[in-house]
Design an enzyme around this catalytic site. Structure first.
Site, PDB file in Angstrom:
ATOM      1  N   TYR A  72       0.838  -1.215   0.000  1.00  0.00           N
ATOM      2  CA  TYR A  72       0.000   0.000   0.000  1.00  0.00           C
ATOM      3  C   TYR A  72       0.865   1.254   0.000  1.00  0.00           C
ATOM      4  CZ  TYR A  72      -4.000   2.995   1.056  1.00  0.00           C
ATOM      5  OH  TYR A  72      -4.978   3.959   1.003  1.00  0.00           O
ATOM      6  N   ASP A 125      -9.953  17.656 -25.109  1.00  0.00           N
ATOM      7  CA  ASP A 125     -11.333  17.793 -24.605  1.00  0.00           C
ATOM      8  C   ASP A 125     -11.498  17.501 -23.107  1.00  0.00           C
ATOM      9  OD1 ASP A 125     -10.870  15.267 -25.501  1.00  0.00           O
ATOM     10  OD2 ASP A 125     -12.646  15.086 -26.757  1.00  0.00           O
ATOM     11  N   HIS A 450     -21.879  12.046 -28.680  1.00  0.00           N
ATOM     12  CA  HIS A 450     -21.265  11.129 -29.646  1.00  0.00           C
ATOM     13  C   HIS A 450     -21.173   9.683 -29.157  1.00  0.00           C
ATOM     14  CE1 HIS A 450     -18.080  12.872 -27.182  1.00  0.00           C
ATOM     15  NE2 HIS A 450     -17.323  11.817 -27.444  1.00  0.00           N
TER      16      HIS A 450
END
Ligand SMILES: *Cc1c(COP(=O)(O)O)cnc(C)c1O
Length: 459
Positions: A72, A125, A450
């Site tokens: 971890y 984008d 889209h």
């Protein structure tokens, strides 16, 4: 006589792909409502939807996967990644994230406030999305040459320094948290930014005391183009060029699914310890503890190895030569494509491909659907459907360019596949006058339509 070029690798493992018939594809695409995102991958013969996370890892990357440390905190895999970032990119601090947009989310949560201005070169984008989500504004300062697909310019990704300085002058310093330079410039077609431009942007930013960050998904391809096209860099290694490029940045965000050649992963790297500490809080909140941040140890190992391989000249040369190989075949066949050929994809200029189709009938999507029906090839529309509707008037926004992007995954397909893609494009192009109509929308989502849009053919 010089000998022909051939790839600097051989194949150790193969994956079967299904060559469907035209009749099957006509049935499948109709069922998918003429939206290529709705297809199952086994209905696609050659998948050029994206080069993001779709590349083939090397035998060395796979062996690194086997020795990942899944602790971890403080895993050896974390230190492997840290050392690779320091050695190859030159940054002292970094935070792992699960992919590129996650890096943007963490960094922007730390430094972008409502009402801020973020200048850059055609922000990607997801980058723009994360800026606008914070009620800040992205301002595009790309050079004008980038918007003409017929114009040849070696560095179409460059920022226009006058446009940039206008923005820096117009707004007070505290309104501009950073300048983002995207290398290569994805939205303008995988076009590179020159070293000279990176240097000048940094000098200008220094004058106004604003940090410059690189959105670095395809930084290695950018370095390759500098070596090939910019005077003075012919004899530099890619790793030397990469080091110099990043010397002009205060930090970077990375989608490792691109030039680090892994299937998933990302990171933020920076010079400032203060910024690292502030961003760590968000990393822990959104991604995971600072020594894994959403990645498993084995993935960090593969990423570290991928950064090293991805900045090898031979690896880049094979990749970019393959993209050029396809591009040159298409140019030979007369198919209109964006020039010069970019780093990771070919962009078909659909308006010049099907000039008889009205823009209201989704020209680029029409070409993309034809590529699938005729050849089982999946590209992606970068045109009116992607541009979405105007949020206020709800009218379609018609962009200047209607493009079909054919993105080439790294080390995945052979040049015989490229020959096949070129032959399919040529076949459609040679019979283009038969096309009378495009598509109409049956159903769409209010934003990002889209991905889920349903379409039908206009008879
Ligand atoms: C892919 C990409 C991103 C986003 O990265 P993801 O890993 O897809 O989240 C951001 N910027 C650029 C330039 C990219 O190409």
């Amino acid at each position: 006589m010089s000998l022909p070029y051939a790839e600097p690798y051989k194949i150790k493992m193969v994956e079967k792909i299904y060559r469907s018939t035209r009749a099957e594809r006509e049935k499948w695409i109709k069922k998918a409502y003429y939206n290529l995102f709705n297809l199952k991958s086994n209905q696609v013969y050659i998948d050029l939807l994206t080069d993001s996370g779709t590349g083939a890892m090397s035998d060395k990357q796979w062996s690194e996967m086997m020795i990942g440390d899944e602790s971890y905190a403080g895993a050896s895999s974390y230190y492997k990644m840290k050392n690779a970032i320091k050695d190859i990119l030159g940054f002292d601090y970094f935070l792992p994230t699960h992919q590129g947009r996650a890096a943007e989310n963490v960094l922007f949560s730390t430094i972008i406030k409502k009402g801020n201005i973020v200048p850059g070169n055609s922000h990607f984008d997801t980058t723009k999305g994360h800026i606008e989500f914070r009620k800040a504004k992205a301002i595009d300062c790309t050079i004008d040459e980038a918007f003409d697909t017929t114009k040849n310019h070696p560095f179409k990704g460059n920022l226009d320094l006058n446009k940039l300085e206008d923005v820096l002058k117009k707004y007070p310093r505290e309104k501009i948290p950073l300048i983002i330079v995207t290398i290569t410039n994805n939205s303008s077609g995988g076009q590179p930014v020159s070293m000279k431009n990176l240097r000048e942007v940094k000098l200008l930013a220094n004058k106004y005391a604003i940090p410059v960050f690189f959105d670095s998904a395809r930084f290695a391809e950018n370095a390759y183009f500098i070596k090939k096209r910019e005077k003075g860099y012919e004899n530099h290694t890619i790793k030397e060029i990469v080091k110099e490029m990043f010397s002009h940045a205060s930090g970077m965000t990375m989608s490792s699914k691109k030039d680090a050649i892994v299937n998933m992963g990302g990171f933020i790297a920076m010079r400032s310890e203060k910024l690292f500490k502030e961003a760590s809080v968000y990393n822990i909140m959104f991604e995971g503890y600072i020594t894994y941040g959403g990645m498993s140890g084995r993935d960090m190992n593969a990423l570290a190895q991928g950064l090293d391989e991805g900045t090898e000249f031979n690896v880049l040369e094979a990749r970019i030569k393959q993209v050029e190989y396809l591009g040159n075949k298409l140019i030979e066949a007369g198919v209109p494509i964006q020039r010069p050929i970019g780093g990771h994809a070919i962009f078909i200029d659909a308006k010049r491909f099907l000039p008889q189709i009205k823009k209201e009938e989704y020209i680029a999507q029409t070409v993309a659907v034809e590529l699938y029906i005729v050849g089982g090839i999946r590209g992606v529309e970068i045109g009116t459907i992607l541009a979405d509707r105007d949020p206020v008037s709800r009218k379609n926004r018609y962009p200047d360019l209607e493009l079909v992007r054919l993105a080439i995954p790294r080390r995945t397909y052979t040049n015989s596949h490229m020959d096949y893609v070129a032959a399919v494009c040529k076949k459609i192009f040679d019979t283009r006058n038969e096309a009378k109509h495009g598509l109409k929308i049956l159903e769409e989502a209010p934003i990002m339509r889209h991905f889920t849009v349903k379409l039908n053919k206009i008879k």
